[in-house]
Each structure stands twice: as C-alpha cells, then as structure tokens.
Design a protein around this motif. Sequence first.
Motif, PDB file in Angstrom:
ATOM      1  N   SER A  21       3.517   8.843   0.329  1.00 21.47           N
ATOM      2  CA  SER A  21       4.311   9.635  -0.602  1.00 21.47           C
ATOM      3  C   SER A  21       3.759  11.056  -0.554  1.00 21.47           C
ATOM      4  CB  SER A  21       4.210   9.067  -2.018  1.00 21.47           C
ATOM      5  OG  SER A  21       2.986   9.456  -2.637  1.00 21.47           O
ATOM      6  N   PRO A  22       4.396  12.014  -1.213  1.00 23.79           N
ATOM      7  CA  PRO A  22       3.812  13.360  -1.238  1.00 23.79           C
ATOM      8  C   PRO A  22       2.451  13.408  -1.924  1.00 23.79           C
ATOM      9  CG  PRO A  22       6.128  13.417  -1.884  1.00 23.79           C
ATOM     10  CD  PRO A  22       5.725  11.977  -1.841  1.00 23.79           C
ATOM     11  N   TRP A  23       2.085  12.331  -2.611  1.00 22.58           N
ATOM     12  CA  TRP A  23       0.875  12.369  -3.431  1.00 22.58           C
ATOM     13  C   TRP A  23      -0.206  11.405  -2.965  1.00 22.58           C
ATOM     14  CZ3 TRP A  23       5.846  11.293  -5.261  1.00 22.58           C
ATOM     15  CH2 TRP A  23       6.543  12.412  -5.727  1.00 22.58           C
ATOM     16  N   GLY A  24       0.058  10.600  -1.950  1.00 17.97           N
ATOM     17  CA  GLY A  24      -0.964   9.656  -1.516  1.00 17.97           C
ATOM     18  C   GLY A  24      -0.488   8.788  -0.369  1.00 17.97           C
ATOM     19  N   VAL A  25      -1.397   7.937   0.097  1.00 12.43           N
ATOM     20  CA  VAL A  25      -1.097   7.064   1.223  1.00 12.43           C
ATOM     21  C   VAL A  25      -1.894   5.772   1.075  1.00 12.43           C
ATOM     22  CG1 VAL A  25      -2.916   8.105   2.634  1.00 12.43           C
ATOM     23  CG2 VAL A  25      -1.017   6.920   3.754  1.00 12.43           C
ATOM     24  N   THR A  26      -1.320   4.663   1.537  1.00  7.80           N
ATOM     25  CA  THR A  26      -2.022   3.383   1.521  1.00  7.80           C
ATOM     26  C   THR A  26      -1.493   2.522   2.660  1.00  7.80           C
ATOM     27  OG1 THR A  26      -2.756   1.548   0.114  1.00  7.80           O
ATOM     28  CG2 THR A  26      -0.424   2.166  -0.025  1.00  7.80           C
ATOM     29  N   ARG A  27      -2.165   1.400   2.908  1.00 11.67           N
ATOM     30  CA  ARG A  27      -1.733   0.484   3.952  1.00 11.67           C
ATOM     31  C   ARG A  27      -1.576  -0.919   3.381  1.00 11.67           C
ATOM     32  NH1 ARG A  27      -4.529   1.870   9.783  1.00 11.67           N
ATOM     33  NH2 ARG A  27      -3.718   4.001   9.965  1.00 11.67           N
ATOM     34  N   ILE A  28      -0.588  -1.639   3.893  1.00 13.11           N
ATOM     35  CA  ILE A  28      -0.279  -2.977   3.390  1.00 13.11           C
ATOM     36  C   ILE A  28       0.526  -3.705   4.462  1.00 13.11           C
ATOM     37  CG2 ILE A  28       1.830  -2.144   2.261  1.00 13.11           C
ATOM     38  CD1 ILE A  28       1.360  -4.187   0.038  1.00 13.11           C
ATOM     39  N   LYS A  29       0.493  -5.020   4.485  1.00  9.71           N
ATOM     40  CA  LYS A  29       1.280  -5.789   5.446  1.00  9.71           C
ATOM     41  C   LYS A  29       2.736  -5.891   5.000  1.00  9.71           C
ATOM     42  CE  LYS A  29      -2.346  -8.485   7.653  1.00  9.71           C
ATOM     43  NZ  LYS A  29      -2.841  -9.827   8.028  1.00  9.71           N
ATOM     44  N   ALA A  30       3.634  -5.879   5.951  1.00 14.87           N
ATOM     45  CA  ALA A  30       5.071  -5.888   5.674  1.00 14.87           C
ATOM     46  C   ALA A  30       5.601  -7.311   5.571  1.00 14.87           C
ATOM     47  CB  ALA A  30       5.816  -5.128   6.755  1.00 14.87           C
ATOM     48  N   GLU A  31       6.654  -7.461   4.777  1.00 18.38           N
ATOM     49  CA  GLU A  31       7.421  -8.709   4.700  1.00 18.38           C
ATOM     50  C   GLU A  31       8.893  -8.341   4.811  1.00 18.38           C
ATOM     51  OE1 GLU A  31       8.449 -12.331   1.570  1.00 18.38           O
ATOM     52  OE2 GLU A  31       6.601 -11.153   1.294  1.00 18.38           O
ATOM     53  N   VAL A  32       9.499  -8.669   5.932  1.00 18.33           N
ATOM     54  CA  VAL A  32      10.894  -8.321   6.189  1.00 18.33           C
ATOM     55  C   VAL A  32      11.793  -9.357   5.522  1.00 18.33           C
ATOM     56  CG1 VAL A  32      12.618  -7.923   7.989  1.00 18.33           C
ATOM     57  CG2 VAL A  32      10.230  -7.243   8.372  1.00 18.33           C
ATOM     58  N   THR A  33      12.792  -8.886   4.795  1.00 18.43           N
ATOM     59  CA  THR A  33      13.639  -9.799   4.023  1.00 18.43           C
ATOM     60  C   THR A  33      15.012  -9.177   3.790  1.00 18.43           C
ATOM     61  OG1 THR A  33      13.867 -10.945   1.896  1.00 18.43           O
ATOM     62  CG2 THR A  33      12.693  -8.861   1.874  1.00 18.43           C
TER      63      THR A  33
END
Length: 321
Positions: free
Chosen positions: A245-257
């Motif tokens: 986002s304009p204010w931060g970043v993070t990482r996470i695993k995706a779940e396609v649905t």
Amino acid sequence: MIPFSCFAPSDCVFPHALHKFDQLFGNFVFSQMCNTALYSDVVLPDATWLEQAQVKPDWLYEAFLSYFAEVVPPMYDSRPMYRIIEGLAKRMGVTDAVPWKNMEEAFANQMRDLPWSFEELREKGFILTDAAEYYKYRKWESINPPAGYGSSGSSRTGKYNFLNPVSAEKGVDPLPDFKPIDQDLLPDAEYPFLFGNIRILQHEHCSTFNNFQLMKRRKTNTLLINTADAARHDISSGDLVQLSSPWGVTRIKAEVTDDIRPGVLAAAGGYGHVRGLEGDPKYPDMGGVNVPGALMPPNRTESTGGTPLLKYIKTRVERAA
C-alpha cells in the motif's frame, strides 16, 4: 508512567508512539501476550477465564445473570484481575478502594442492591432476571424502556425515528446517505485493489490464538484473491505474494478462489503475534500475518464514522521475488 490494557496485536502506529514514553505499565488480557505488551516495562498477566471466577450479565431470549466459577488455579505468574487491582491498591496506599477479603465478598457487594444474593446465584449457576417478552413497547407505550432496564440510549419521540431529531438539532444529516470516500484512499492505477480484514469461523478476533485446538484447525491466514485477478498476475494458491500500500508492505501466501469478487483482496484478522503459539518454535506451522497493521495509513481513520481503515486499504499484489 503510562498504563494501558492490550487486546490485540497492534503493529501499526500505536507501538511507535509508546517509544515516546519513559515508562509503560501494561496489562494483557485474553491470556494473550500481545505484541504491544512487549513494549512495557512492567506486564501484569491477567488469568484466563477458566482461572478466575466471574459474575456476568447477559441475554439471549431471556436476560440473566451467570456465575462462572474458577475451574483451575491461575498458572505461573498470572493473577485474576481482582488480585491485580488489589495488589496495585496496596502499593498505592488506597486499600480502602478494595476492602474485600476475597472475590466472593466482592461479588456479594456487587449484587447488594439486587433482588437476588450472590449465594443464590452461586448455588443456581444462573438467574433469569427478565423473561422473554415480545412487543414490550406496546405495554410501555414507547420504545424507550422504563427505569430499571438497561439501555444503550433513548428515543426523543418514544418511537423509532428514520430521521434523527438530535442529529437535525446539531446540524448533522438526520438521514445519512452515501458519503464519498476520501480521494486519496480510492484505488488507482498504482494500487488498483481494495484490501479488507475479514473474520473466520475458527477464531474470535485475536482472543483465541492461544487455543491449541482452534489453532490446529486454522493455523495461519492467507490472502484471498479472485481467480481472474490471480491469473492476470500469474499467482497460484500457495504462492508467496507481496502486498503493498502507499503506507507499508507485507508478505503472505495466496489462496485463489471464486468466493471473492474481482478487485478485492482479503485476509483473516487476529494473526501476527510474536509470542504464544504463533511465536513458539515447537509449532512452526502456526502463525500468520497482521496484514492491516502493516498496510494501514498512520494516524488515519475514515472521515465519516471515524473507524480504522481495517477494511478499506488500497493495495497492489505481486508474486514475491
């Protein structure tokens, strides 16, 4: 010395503000060592609900009082909240504020003006205080409850008002309609997605993340992304993605649905503790990401209702390198 009570993993602006204080005095609840409590100089660990007795008012169809007895003694250094307050009162020289010898005496005092005694409540386990009765307002001739009933507010007219007369008096829209989102919060070419925090059936906010059985059922959270959006970004279920986002970043695993609409991203809230089961090296598969804590704009709420932007954050998503 600044006291505070913590319920949740707060990874956004709040912890940074705590650095500005000389000394912090923290109490953590829900048997959860939240991330914010790690900033404290002193932490007073509250006992879990099974480790302390409680008297609770509640209602379903009937209004009732319930007695929750202590099931097991508090473990380790935790104490029931009553004992924490009692200890603080002694050290502050105000023992007259907590004059009772034990919690039972305090409960009896709490119920002293009620038609029922604590002894009766403890014997029965619960007492119905107000039987279910529909259309009470017809008997009352008003939607406002009479004296003696708990209420979160009252109606100026005694009726349900589609137009709020108090709002009209204060110059506020008495019939709220759609309010446009602040322009700088709207999705744009750089951040085309809207991220929203969601709840899941296995967990209750952040209060259940030390419950081993629930954590076994839902060990982590994932980023829900629509099938078509995932295909355009070459993302598959299980891929590690970077969410910005304009204010931060993070990482996470995706779940396609297909269960989420295009252009919208979501992840379950409550995850992201650095202590407890999520931080325990014995359970490396337990633990998730506090996504909104990483992405929300600092010191900002939505302008109409004043709530944190947990469910409206413009973002972009891409496979992590």
